[in-house]
Design a protein around this motif. Structure first.
Motif, PDB file in Angstrom:
ATOM      1  N   ASN A   1     -14.120  -2.549 -61.385  1.00 51.16           N
ATOM      2  CA  ASN A   1     -13.312  -3.594 -60.762  1.00 51.16           C
ATOM      3  C   ASN A   1     -13.809  -3.904 -59.354  1.00 51.16           C
ATOM      4  O   ASN A   1     -13.863  -5.068 -58.946  1.00 51.16           O
ATOM      5  CB  ASN A   1     -11.836  -3.206 -60.753  1.00 51.16           C
ATOM      6  CG  ASN A   1     -11.238  -3.193 -62.150  1.00 51.16           C
ATOM      7  OD1 ASN A   1     -11.715  -3.878 -63.049  1.00 51.16           O
ATOM      8  ND2 ASN A   1     -10.203  -2.407 -62.330  1.00 51.16           N
TER       9      ASN A   1
ATOM     10  N   ASP B   1     -16.966  -5.845 -59.674  1.00 51.28           N
ATOM     11  CA  ASP B   1     -16.607  -7.204 -60.074  1.00 51.28           C
ATOM     12  C   ASP B   1     -16.238  -8.026 -58.836  1.00 51.28           C
ATOM     13  O   ASP B   1     -16.717  -9.153 -58.648  1.00 51.28           O
ATOM     14  CB  ASP B   1     -15.445  -7.145 -61.065  1.00 51.28           C
ATOM     15  CG  ASP B   1     -15.045  -8.493 -61.643  1.00 51.28           C
ATOM     16  OD1 ASP B   1     -15.522  -9.550 -61.170  1.00 51.28           O
ATOM     17  OD2 ASP B   1     -14.224  -8.502 -62.573  1.00 51.28           O
ATOM     18  N   LEU B   2     -15.408  -7.461 -57.970  1.00 50.56           N
ATOM     19  CA  LEU B   2     -15.018  -8.161 -56.742  1.00 50.56           C
ATOM     20  C   LEU B   2     -16.231  -8.523 -55.894  1.00 50.56           C
ATOM     21  O   LEU B   2     -16.363  -9.660 -55.429  1.00 50.56           O
ATOM     22  CB  LEU B   2     -14.070  -7.278 -55.914  1.00 50.56           C
ATOM     23  CG  LEU B   2     -12.652  -7.101 -56.426  1.00 50.56           C
ATOM     24  CD1 LEU B   2     -11.930  -6.026 -55.615  1.00 50.56           C
ATOM     25  CD2 LEU B   2     -11.899  -8.411 -56.353  1.00 50.56           C
TER      26      LEU B   2
ATOM     27  N   LYS C   1     -21.400 -14.829 -58.253  1.00 52.89           N
ATOM     28  CA  LYS C   1     -21.892 -14.575 -59.608  1.00 52.89           C
ATOM     29  C   LYS C   1     -20.739 -14.592 -60.607  1.00 52.89           C
ATOM     30  O   LYS C   1     -19.603 -14.267 -60.265  1.00 52.89           O
ATOM     31  CB  LYS C   1     -22.615 -13.232 -59.655  1.00 52.89           C
ATOM     32  CG  LYS C   1     -23.827 -13.200 -58.730  1.00 52.89           C
ATOM     33  CD  LYS C   1     -24.353 -11.811 -58.572  1.00 52.89           C
ATOM     34  CE  LYS C   1     -25.432 -11.781 -57.489  1.00 52.89           C
ATOM     35  NZ  LYS C   1     -25.712 -10.417 -57.064  1.00 52.89           N
ATOM     36  N   ILE C   2     -21.047 -14.969 -61.828  1.00 54.19           N
ATOM     37  CA  ILE C   2     -20.101 -14.842 -62.932  1.00 54.19           C
ATOM     38  C   ILE C   2     -20.202 -13.407 -63.429  1.00 54.19           C
ATOM     39  O   ILE C   2     -21.309 -12.909 -63.672  1.00 54.19           O
ATOM     40  CB  ILE C   2     -20.439 -15.828 -64.070  1.00 54.19           C
ATOM     41  CG1 ILE C   2     -20.264 -17.265 -63.597  1.00 54.19           C
ATOM     42  CG2 ILE C   2     -19.580 -15.536 -65.303  1.00 54.19           C
ATOM     43  CD1 ILE C   2     -20.750 -18.305 -64.593  1.00 54.19           C
ATOM     44  N   VAL C   3     -19.063 -12.743 -63.575  1.00 50.77           N
ATOM     45  CA  VAL C   3     -19.063 -11.330 -63.968  1.00 50.77           C
ATOM     46  C   VAL C   3     -18.347 -11.154 -65.293  1.00 50.77           C
ATOM     47  O   VAL C   3     -17.251 -11.684 -65.491  1.00 50.77           O
ATOM     48  CB  VAL C   3     -18.380 -10.462 -62.885  1.00 50.77           C
ATOM     49  CG1 VAL C   3     -18.346  -8.994 -63.305  1.00 50.77           C
ATOM     50  CG2 VAL C   3     -19.076 -10.629 -61.538  1.00 50.77           C
TER      51      VAL C   3
ATOM     52  N   GLU D   1     -19.503  -8.700 -56.728  1.00 44.25           N
ATOM     53  CA  GLU D   1     -20.420  -9.638 -57.381  1.00 44.25           C
ATOM     54  C   GLU D   1     -19.819 -11.047 -57.403  1.00 44.25           C
ATOM     55  O   GLU D   1     -20.515 -12.035 -57.184  1.00 44.25           O
ATOM     56  CB  GLU D   1     -20.750  -9.172 -58.800  1.00 44.25           C
ATOM     57  CG  GLU D   1     -21.500  -7.851 -58.872  1.00 44.25           C
ATOM     58  CD  GLU D   1     -22.896  -7.895 -58.285  1.00 44.25           C
ATOM     59  OE1 GLU D   1     -23.589  -8.929 -58.429  1.00 44.25           O
ATOM     60  OE2 GLU D   1     -23.315  -6.885 -57.684  1.00 44.25           O
ATOM     61  N   THR D   2     -18.510 -11.140 -57.654  1.00 41.12           N
ATOM     62  CA  THR D   2     -17.833 -12.438 -57.655  1.00 41.12           C
ATOM     63  C   THR D   2     -17.876 -13.044 -56.261  1.00 41.12           C
ATOM     64  O   THR D   2     -18.154 -14.244 -56.100  1.00 41.12           O
ATOM     65  CB  THR D   2     -16.379 -12.284 -58.152  1.00 41.12           C
ATOM     66  OG1 THR D   2     -16.402 -11.776 -59.494  1.00 41.12           O
ATOM     67  CG2 THR D   2     -15.644 -13.618 -58.130  1.00 41.12           C
ATOM     68  N   LYS D   3     -17.635 -12.234 -55.226  1.00 41.52           N
ATOM     69  CA  LYS D   3     -17.707 -12.707 -53.841  1.00 41.52           C
ATOM     70  C   LYS D   3     -19.084 -13.278 -53.541  1.00 41.52           C
ATOM     71  O   LYS D   3     -19.222 -14.260 -52.813  1.00 41.52           O
ATOM     72  CB  LYS D   3     -17.386 -11.566 -52.874  1.00 41.52           C
ATOM     73  CG  LYS D   3     -17.446 -11.962 -51.394  1.00 41.52           C
ATOM     74  CD  LYS D   3     -17.384 -10.747 -50.507  1.00 41.52           C
ATOM     75  CE  LYS D   3     -18.566 -10.402 -49.703  1.00 41.52           C
ATOM     76  NZ  LYS D   3     -19.827 -10.931 -49.682  1.00 41.52           N
ATOM     77  N   ASP D   4     -20.113 -12.686 -54.162  1.00 38.19           N
ATOM     78  CA  ASP D   4     -21.489 -13.153 -53.960  1.00 38.19           C
ATOM     79  C   ASP D   4     -21.832 -14.366 -54.820  1.00 38.19           C
ATOM     80  O   ASP D   4     -22.988 -14.782 -54.875  1.00 38.19           O
ATOM     81  CB  ASP D   4     -22.477 -12.011 -54.240  1.00 38.19           C
ATOM     82  CG  ASP D   4     -22.443 -10.939 -53.163  1.00 38.19           C
ATOM     83  OD1 ASP D   4     -21.911 -11.203 -52.055  1.00 38.19           O
ATOM     84  OD2 ASP D   4     -22.953  -9.827 -53.417  1.00 38.19           O
TER      85      ASP D   4
END
Length: 129
Positions: A39, A42-43, A50-52, A45-48
């Protein structure tokens, strides 16, 4: 006379991702004992941007959906197939956790067989390092 070479399904998928201007897709893999770390990854990578995609069921935690052992075994097989589809969809694989069990080792082998780039939160556990 020369004929155009057919694109592979992987090449077609890459072309569609470009046409749709999709961000990079990351699949998170690893033991579900590391769901909290997944989790967090995920946070980040999403902040960067990207689709996770990641495991959606933690079968190590009790739940009515897998309380019946026979149904749980069938569900595990379906979830394994679903996760391999997520690996095929992804541009990159992020392995989370400091433990590599049989299922995670199989995910690593599958991703590598497809030529997917892999990152590890704990590079020392890479079985091929």
């Amino acid at each position: 006379m020369s004929y155009p070479q057919q694109l592979t399904p992987e090449e077609k998928l890459a072309d569609v991702k470009k046409l749709l201007s999709l961000p990079r897709i990351i699949v998170i893999c690893g033991s579900t004992r590391f769901m909290a770390e997944m989790n967090e990854a995920d946070l980040r990578e999403t902040k960067d941007g990207k689709i996770v995609v990641k495991p959606g069921c933690d079968m190590k935690s009790p739940h009515e959906l897998w309380s019946n052992p026979a149904e749980a075994e069938a569900l595990k097989a379906r979830l394994d197939d679903l996760h391999r589809a997520k690996i095929r969809l992804a541009d990159e694989v992020l392995m989370v956790g400091d433990y590599i069990g049989d299922s995670t080792r199989a995910e690593i082998a599958y991703a590598r067989s497809l030529g997917k780039p892999l990152r590890f939160t704990h590079p020392e556990v890479d079985p091929d390092a």
